[in-house]
Scaffold this active site. Structure first.
Site, PDB file in Angstrom:
ATOM      1  N   LYS A   4      47.115  37.035 -34.647  1.00  0.00           N
ATOM      2  CA  LYS A   4      48.290  37.957 -34.630  1.00  0.00           C
ATOM      3  C   LYS A   4      48.873  37.761 -32.935  1.00  0.00           C
ATOM      4  O   LYS A   4      50.017  37.894 -33.036  1.00  0.00           O
ATOM      5  CB  LYS A   4      47.995  39.629 -34.919  1.00  0.00           C
ATOM      6  N   ASP A  50      52.215  48.092 -39.328  1.00  0.00           N
ATOM      7  CA  ASP A  50      51.540  47.691 -40.533  1.00  0.00           C
ATOM      8  C   ASP A  50      52.254  48.343 -41.977  1.00  0.00           C
ATOM      9  O   ASP A  50      51.765  47.996 -43.080  1.00  0.00           O
ATOM     10  CB  ASP A  50      49.885  48.160 -40.342  1.00  0.00           C
ATOM     11  N   GLN A  80      43.762  47.605 -36.622  1.00  0.00           N
ATOM     12  CA  GLN A  80      42.953  46.487 -37.454  1.00  0.00           C
ATOM     13  C   GLN A  80      41.861  47.136 -38.022  1.00  0.00           C
ATOM     14  O   GLN A  80      40.775  47.825 -37.772  1.00  0.00           O
ATOM     15  CB  GLN A  80      42.327  45.567 -36.631  1.00  0.00           C
TER      16      GLN A  80
END
Ligand code: NDP
Length: 284
Positions: free
Chosen positions: A52, A119, A96
């Protein structure tokens, strides 16, 4: 026609298509910024985070990694999120997953500012998706939809079967397919006669986490098969949920693992960060 979908190429094209928007932001003195919080040292998470961060650099997005120890107190993590929520140079904040077991994931996700939740896991963004309103859409489902659009896969009136009902993949993807007028069936671990249902699918998406769950006998000839699964095999190699070697001869189109949905997820994260930065500028 059997076609292997090149997710890496589609993702690279998507990232390239963001560059004009990044340049337009730069012209107004804004560089999109993404903060990634990693708690603990799960090896798979470390790889995802590295990918990422690398994709950010490649697209002109600034990234910062906040690595916290695996025994970090929930309060410390929540304080860090609050700081990043206030930081005007940060437009996207990603935590994460999975988090260490002692941390309540729902409290952490709820602490994110919805407009920075790149997200798309905050309940406000998931609610917007349910209601068909604008919001930040979870990256993997958005990536799957982008692949389907890129490949010209018709959805209206066709049967899409999603195997897996997680909040981060299966459920939001089912909603997106529904928004695009597919007739959607969601399957899960309690589904009876799974093969009978998957065999009806014009578009079959596997998001389970079990290598080779979907065999050729479960696939309608000519169907579009999208494999979200990422499974580490005992020999260390990666496999999806679909028995790629055998299903590719039945499916009309199919995504490989690796090189299918994975790169799209990362590209969508960058797209969401750029979008969040543009919206932040519009609000000022
Ligand atoms: P979860 O473990 O949260 O969900 C798995 C789902 O699969 C559940 O709904 C479960 O059902 C269902 N399931 C389990 N076993 C079966 C079975 N035998 N038959 C039918 N359904 C079954 O996983 P995620 O949604 O987070 O992830 C799914 C996969 O996708 C994983 O391999 C993950 O690594 C991968 N992934 C890949 C990404 C990418 O970028 N490519 C991003 C995110 C995830 P139930 O609800 O009944 O338990």
């Amino acid at each position: 026609m059997h076609k292997i979908i090149d997710g890496k190429a589609i993702a690279a094209a998507l990232r390239a298509s963001l560059k004009p928007e990044v340049a337009a932001l730069a012209a107004r003195g804004v560089r999109p910024g993404l903060a990634v919080i990693l708690a603990g040292d799960d090896p798979a998470s470390r790889v995802y985070v590295r990918n990422k961060v690398r994709a950010c650099e490649d697209t002109g997005v600034r990234s910062e990694l906040h690595a916290l120890p695996g025994d970090v107190a929930e309060g410390v993590l929540l304080d860090r999120i609050a700081e990043l929520n206030r930081d005007r140079t940060v437009h996207g904040v990603l935590v994460q997953l999975p988090l260490p077991a002692h941390i309540a994931v729902e409290r952490v996700l709820a602490a994110l500012a919805p407009e920075k939740d790149v997200d798309g896991f905050h309940h406000e963004n998931l609610g917007a998706l349910l209601a068909g309103r604008p919001g930040l859409v979870p990256c993997t489902p958005a990536g799957v939809m982008h692949i389907l659009e890129h490949e010209g896969v018709r959805l209206a009136g066709r049967h899409a079967v999603v195997v897996g009902r997680s909040n981060i993949v299966g459920k939001p993807l089912a909603l997106l397919l529904l928004q695009n007028d597919a007739t959607v069936t969601i399957c899960h671990s309690k589904t009876a006669q799974l093969a009978e249902i998957t065999r009806q699918a014009n578009v079959l998406v596997a998001a389970v986490g079990r290598a080779n769950l979907i065999g050729p006998e479960m696939v309608k000839p000519g169907a579009c098969v999208i494999d979200v699964g990422i499974n580490r095999l005992p020999d260390g190699s990666l496999a999806g949920d679909v028995d790629f070697g055998r299903v590719k001869d039945v499916a009309g189109r199919i995504t490989p693992v690796p090189g299918g949905v994975g790169p799209m997820t990362v590209a969508m994260l960058i797209a969401n960060t750029v979008r969040a930065a543009t919206r932040a500028l519009e609000r000022t």
